[in-house]
Design a protein around this motif. Sequence first.
Motif, mmCIF file in Angstrom:
data_model
loop_
_atom_site.group_PDB
_atom_site.id
_atom_site.type_symbol
_atom_site.label_atom_id
_atom_site.label_comp_id
_atom_site.label_asym_id
_atom_site.label_seq_id
_atom_site.Cartn_x
_atom_site.Cartn_y
_atom_site.Cartn_z
ATOM 1 N N THR A 22 2.393 2.094 -5.913
ATOM 2 C CA THR A 22 0.950 2.002 -5.637
ATOM 3 C C THR A 22 0.379 3.396 -5.406
ATOM 4 N N GLN A 23 1.074 4.205 -4.615
ATOM 5 C CA GLN A 23 0.566 5.549 -4.333
ATOM 6 C C GLN A 23 0.485 6.388 -5.618
ATOM 7 N N ARG A 24 1.465 6.181 -6.507
ATOM 8 C CA ARG A 24 1.446 6.897 -7.799
ATOM 9 C C ARG A 24 0.220 6.453 -8.618
ATOM 10 N N TRP B 69 0.836 -1.214 0.000
ATOM 11 C CA TRP B 69 0.000 0.000 0.000
ATOM 12 C C TRP B 69 0.864 1.255 0.000
ATOM 13 N N HIS B 70 1.900 1.265 0.851
ATOM 14 C CA HIS B 70 2.708 2.476 0.966
ATOM 15 C C HIS B 70 3.760 2.594 -0.145
ATOM 16 N N HIS B 71 3.916 1.564 -0.957
ATOM 17 C CA HIS B 71 4.938 1.614 -2.017
ATOM 18 C C HIS B 71 4.669 2.802 -2.950
ATOM 19 N N ALA B 72 5.750 3.444 -3.346
ATOM 20 C CA ALA B 72 5.611 4.632 -4.205
ATOM 21 C C ALA B 72 4.819 4.310 -5.469
ATOM 22 N N GLU C 31 -10.571 4.322 1.232
ATOM 23 C CA GLU C 31 -9.345 4.141 2.023
ATOM 24 C C GLU C 31 -9.385 2.777 2.710
ATOM 25 N N LEU D 161 -2.561 5.205 -7.465
ATOM 26 C CA LEU D 161 -3.794 5.693 -6.831
ATOM 27 C C LEU D 161 -4.032 7.156 -7.203
ATOM 28 N N ALA D 162 -2.955 7.946 -7.179
ATOM 29 C CA ALA D 162 -3.084 9.368 -7.522
ATOM 30 C C ALA D 162 -3.590 9.498 -8.961
ATOM 31 N N LYS E 24 -1.866 -0.222 7.463
ATOM 32 C CA LYS E 24 -2.940 0.149 6.545
ATOM 33 C C LYS E 24 -2.960 -0.802 5.353
ATOM 34 N N ASP F 47 -10.436 10.619 4.582
ATOM 35 C CA ASP F 47 -8.980 10.480 4.673
ATOM 36 C C ASP F 47 -8.606 10.480 6.145
#
Length: 421
Positions: free
Chosen positions: A131-133, A126-129, A147, A135-136, A160, A267
């Motif tokens: 995945t976050q990229r 989940w916190h991997h860059a 969330e 999601l954005a 999380k 959030d």
Amino acid sequence: MTQRVLLIISGGIAAYKSLELVRLLRKRGIAVRAVLTQSATQFVTPLSLGVLTEDHVYGDMFDLKEEREIGHIQLSRQADLVVVAPATANILAKMAGGIADDLATTLLLATDKPVLAVPAMNVRMWHHAATQRNLAQLRADGIRIMEPDDGAMACGEFGKGRLPEPEAIAAEIERLLALPKVADPLEQFVINHRDFATALEASGALAGKHVLITAGPTHEPIDPVRYIANRSSGKQGFAIAAAAARAGARVTLVAGPVNQPTPAGVDRVDVQTAREMMAAVEAALPADVAIMVAAVADWRTADAADQKLKKDGSGRPAPLTLVENPDILATLGHGAQRPALLIGFAAETQKIAEHAQAKLARKGADWIVANDVSGNAMGGDDNAIQIVTAQGIESWPSLPKGEVAQKLIEKVAHALSPVAD
Ligand code: C5P
């Protein structure tokens, strides 16, 4: 008319929860058509899904019989909402990249309907860059992302990434289905998802507003195993966050240590201490509305011990020097970035209204919501509140905390855009 959800289940351990989700949706009168990815079939069977949906379960894009009966383009559009739950890191990556290499991802690329993704994965994934990229990117494309929850994971780690409870997912689906449609979707060849998402927001009374909420207690460490805290379950603050999100607001919920699932569309920032809560609140500014529900500890130890404090045999207790914590509400109330509407809570056991009046001025708040905690409001399911403002006092009867939250958010919406009565 029956509302229809196309439920895409991707392969993760949380996939078993999709069966409960289907059951809850059916109970609400929503028709569900399920699509399984190849790996999802390792976790749930088409047979159990078929029984629960009372429909054919789809899986293989190259099944010619299926393709002849209902083509994949048609399948992707015969629903009011497409839901991906659980959404693995893998399917989110494919969605963000526009990859269509199986039936599920092809449908996601071909659909002209709003899409809700409910991620579930290991905390590090989940916190991997990456995945976050992704999601954005998906958010920018108008895909709604729920969330994930915090907590213990099937893999033994903690954090999380847990799939939200099926009840919370069903509530979010119901909320999205209740929002007005942008246009007749069947006649429109392509609906830009971003426009759709914006239109969904616009239908809420708090659309376009940022609502900042604190909830729960704070824990102030004495040593590695002991802490100072107030009693607070976080129930009331979480219910207010849920109601604000339902009204279309962007909601930031700064939560102390509580055992509450994250409401849909919120959030959440988890903190432990008052100082962390202060920092998280300041980082979340600016906000249009701030509702400070947290039972913040007034004091912390001057120095938390690195090692567990031991009795020294003298019979004297360990010395404990306390210092005052920052007052988050008062800091906001007197600060440069004061939200247009600032609401504090006051847990009192006596002279409730009188104390709340004094607090209004001291904290620089617009309203103080006073509740009598001499009964069982703390941790209980009901709450009787009085709202103290410069104009006077409004007393509400004892109501379930969810109803208090709903009514309070209606009052907030009214205060932000007063209509002529
Ligand atoms: O002064 P008291 O603790 O009774 O005030 C309660 C209100 O102030 C609540 O809204 C609470 O969230 C807020 N508060 C705060 N920071 C503190 C203490 C209270 O934001 N350190």
